[in-house]
Motif scaffolding. Sequence first.
Motif, short mmCIF file in Angstrom:
data_model
loop_
_atom_site.label_atom_id
_atom_site.label_comp_id
_atom_site.label_asym_id
_atom_site.label_seq_id
_atom_site.Cartn_x
_atom_site.Cartn_y
_atom_site.Cartn_z
N LEU A 85 0.86 -1.17 0.00
CA LEU A 85 0.00 0.00 0.00
C LEU A 85 0.90 1.23 0.00
O LEU A 85 2.05 1.18 0.45
N GLY A 86 0.38 2.32 -0.49
CA GLY A 86 1.16 3.54 -0.47
C GLY A 86 0.23 4.73 -0.49
O GLY A 86 -0.98 4.58 -0.66
N ILE A 110 -4.65 6.61 0.37
CA ILE A 110 -3.96 5.33 0.52
C ILE A 110 -4.51 4.37 -0.52
O ILE A 110 -5.71 4.23 -0.67
N THR A 111 -3.62 3.73 -1.24
CA THR A 111 -4.10 2.79 -2.24
C THR A 111 -3.04 1.74 -2.53
O THR A 111 -1.87 1.93 -2.25
N ALA A 112 -3.50 0.64 -3.10
CA ALA A 112 -2.55 -0.35 -3.62
C ALA A 112 -2.25 0.06 -5.06
O ALA A 112 -2.94 0.89 -5.62
N VAL A 149 5.79 3.70 -14.97
CA VAL A 149 6.11 3.69 -13.54
C VAL A 149 6.54 2.28 -13.12
O VAL A 149 7.50 2.10 -12.38
N THR A 150 5.81 1.28 -13.63
CA THR A 150 6.17 -0.10 -13.33
C THR A 150 7.58 -0.42 -13.81
O THR A 150 8.36 -1.05 -13.10
N ALA A 187 7.13 3.77 -6.22
CA ALA A 187 7.44 4.66 -7.34
C ALA A 187 6.24 5.54 -7.66
O ALA A 187 6.38 6.73 -7.97
N MET A 188 5.04 4.94 -7.54
CA MET A 188 3.83 5.70 -7.82
C MET A 188 3.63 6.82 -6.80
O MET A 188 3.15 7.90 -7.15
N GLU A 189 3.99 6.55 -5.55
CA GLU A 189 3.87 7.59 -4.51
C GLU A 189 4.65 8.83 -4.94
O GLU A 189 4.17 9.96 -4.83
#
Lengths: 810, 159
Positions: A165-166, A176-178, B45-46, B59-61
């Motif tokens: 999760l991030g 917050i999401t996966a 991003v992946t 990475a997405m954060e």
Amino acid sequence: MLNIEIDGKPLEVEHGSTIIDAADAAGIAIPRFCYHKKLSVAANCRMCLVQVEKFNKPLPACATPVADGMKIYTRSKAAVEAQQSVMEFLLINHPLDCPICDQGGECDLQDIAVAYGASGSRYTEEKRVVFNKNIGPLVSTDMTRCIQCTRCVRFLKEVGGMQELGMVGRGEHAEITAYVDQSVNSELSGNIIDLCPVGALTSKPFRYSARSWELTRRSSIAPHDGLGSHIEVHVKDHKVMRVLPREKESINECWLSDRDRFSYEGLNSPDRLKVPMIKHNGQWQETDWKTALEFAAGQLKDITKQYGGDALGVLVSPNSTMEEGYLIKQLSEGLGCGNVDYRLRQTDFRLDGKRTGTPWMGCNIQEIEELDRILLIGSNIRNEHPLLAQRIRKAVANGAELCIVSPLDNDPLMDVAHKVIVRPNDMVNVLGQILKAMSGLQKLSLCLPPTLNTLLEEIKVRPNTQKIAECLAGISEELILIAPKVGIFLGNMALSDPRFTEMYSMAEAIGGITGAKGGILPPAANSTGMHLMGVMPSATGMHARAMIEVPRKAYLLLNIEPELDCQHAALATDAMAKAECVIALTAYKSAALENADILLPIAPFTETSGTFMSMEGRVQSFQAVTRPLGECRPAWKVLRVLANTLGLNGFDYNSSEEVKNKIFHGEKPSALVWRSLNNNLKELVEIQINIKKEGLQRIGEVPQYESDPIVRRSPPLQKTKYNIRPMARMHADQLTELGLQDGDLVVAYQDKGSALLKVRLDNHVAKGCVRVAAAHPLTAGLGDLMGDITIEKASTEHAALYEKQLTEMA
Amino acid sequence: MLSAEAIEKIEYELAKYPKDRRQAAVMSALRIVQIERGWLSKESVTDVAKYLGIPEIAAMEVASFYNMYDLQPVGQYKITVCTNISCMLRGSDEIVDHLQHTLGVGFNEVTADGKFCIKEGECMGCCGGAPLLHVNNTHMHEFLTTEKVDALLEELNKG
């Protein structure tokens, strides 16, 4: 030590501790959301703001280290104003939907809002809405309620080992999401439900079924893996509604594996057997206890009288309690039967009679954290003991080096220093190499006994095993430890292997040189306890494998489903079918018990009192948390009455405590345990290092959520990603060699049996192996978990048959 | 899959950090890939996450936190106008109106010819030059007036 003052109270605290630590130790309440003692400090909720003298702004107590002479005020005007402002901020976007929120009544936000918040908010703006995410069958999300404390993110990253999760976006758009519709697959994912201070993450199976204040909380012990985690069972109207961890720092800390947390759903399965049943002319008929017990006793008597006690086979689940194990052992002895065994998934019994004591994990669970070097042999640790994996992860984070020798290259979600992935048969050789390399290392003066020396002579040490040896000896790239604390553990795959004796002896020898702690990691809740009480064949008796290899006239089964719980499914099914009489003490009606003749409904762990002994030798008793369902009775009572009906003496126990006292001779359990636990062998066992083995070997791992009858019936666990149909998983090179492709249908043959399986490319499997999961109806025709297997491409007829199987299963 | 050029550039960035801290290069890596591909799709991003060996969500954060990363396709020229306090007081609203009117698109939209895209930016730390904008994250234009904007658009249209 530093001298500080909190709210006028003088305190002495350690260097480096934070204000919140000091306050917690002194029992001074500071409100918090994001701070958690087991997680890193984020300091992003700001709820713990306190006033510190000489600072002109409030400071977060969780992230402020104490300094000598610090004067801290948690309830001063400035502190209270700060707390109220933060509370107002946190509630800007929080929906006040407490009446329909599952967290209501046990919500940190509710409690702290009442205690520290103001009575109203000045905000009239519209609240933001965050869409819910589907993160799997265990955790339900209501993301609008989230206050972005990031406890879940930190847990999965730091404790779970994989950040699933991030928090994406920024400021008001943060959520917050996966990652892109992925689910959270951690085997510890349920803990984020406990960690969430609001109702953003709640339990999916428990959802909308009860309010926290309606539940009665009763303590118990987790019944699935060998840790003996402490749990709290929440009960309403005599039904188990949910299971939560009970804090026990030395075992499960404050966590619980998903298997222990969500297996309770299997307790209320429609499969539960509620009344005794007898098979009459092939038809199941319900009956009362008296008739059933008399019939069972009659059958047992007749068969043992006619053919001798040897004609009976007694198979006991290692998840049964010590009391049950003891009574069934006594009962068998009373019938003159020495064929008793709990080691249902073991093939190699050469160590029987050679052991000095009861094998155990060889150290305490907590000690794992302090190890410098860990060698795991044949263990998919996350699958077998999720919380033990977590301890090892902690050790690795503290600088320990983990080495793995296994036929599976599954990611343990931690750094692995060295690994050797080979066929099970070659693991012995690899261990031999390590041993040889170690004896040759200059740092070690110890020599090996001459017999071992001859055995090791022909072995050639390869570079990667040399590295493992050096690592265990304390030599590594970055630093050299003169006497590293080493732990060596053998997991389920080693325990089920036909060459377990070799692996064990090698591990013991390596342990001897390195002064390692360690031993086996017994798979079930009470494996160690069963061994301690000797729920094993007598000197002339047959072990679990022999009992199904050479079919008995009658079987007495305690808490097992033969084809799913025995290591040779085909033989087990066959033996049960051939027997004249199969008496099953079981909590469930099951297709696997179709060949039984008498079903006696027994109570699962929530409905009976009893005792488990964990892999670290901890003897833990628990009480029933609900009354037995229907006509179910605790197995110890059933066994007692069965023995009485058989006219056996010495079965006059009135409670499980009396049985327990008998087991421990009225002594403190720890005294007996202390004398009994011992991993040493009395004598050297003849072993061979190199056995040539051509052909494919099966790796028949038992999937986490198929390990015992309760887990197999828990719908949420069955819906997880881990529950996938067994497939023939092979390495890419192996597929090329066999001319197969991912997705092909094949027939897998073992002994006389076979199974239709889809091929799956899996580069985590050692070459020369096929990974075929066990404990599943699809693979019930197969044999040894770690035995030989042949794979053939399936014909078109097979394809039709496979489709039929699938529709039947659905 | 990352291109060989991108990998070479990312390796250059990675060399600046300790070997076991590959995550440290995530911002540079995302930037390199964005410049190469125009914007950061989920696949991009992946790719970055896989190459660095970090969880995709990590990475997405980062990619979603900083607004110089574009998670949606942008035009050939991305014009980011600062609308924070200093620029606003110096008339950024007028610049935005003018841009939107001239190009016929709103914030986060791309013109039909795929050439321009307008984005709302955060403070760029050059308040002395307010109001200001930058093109494709790299070229900054200060002390904007509608005439200056017209001249800029004309120049970009030519190029």
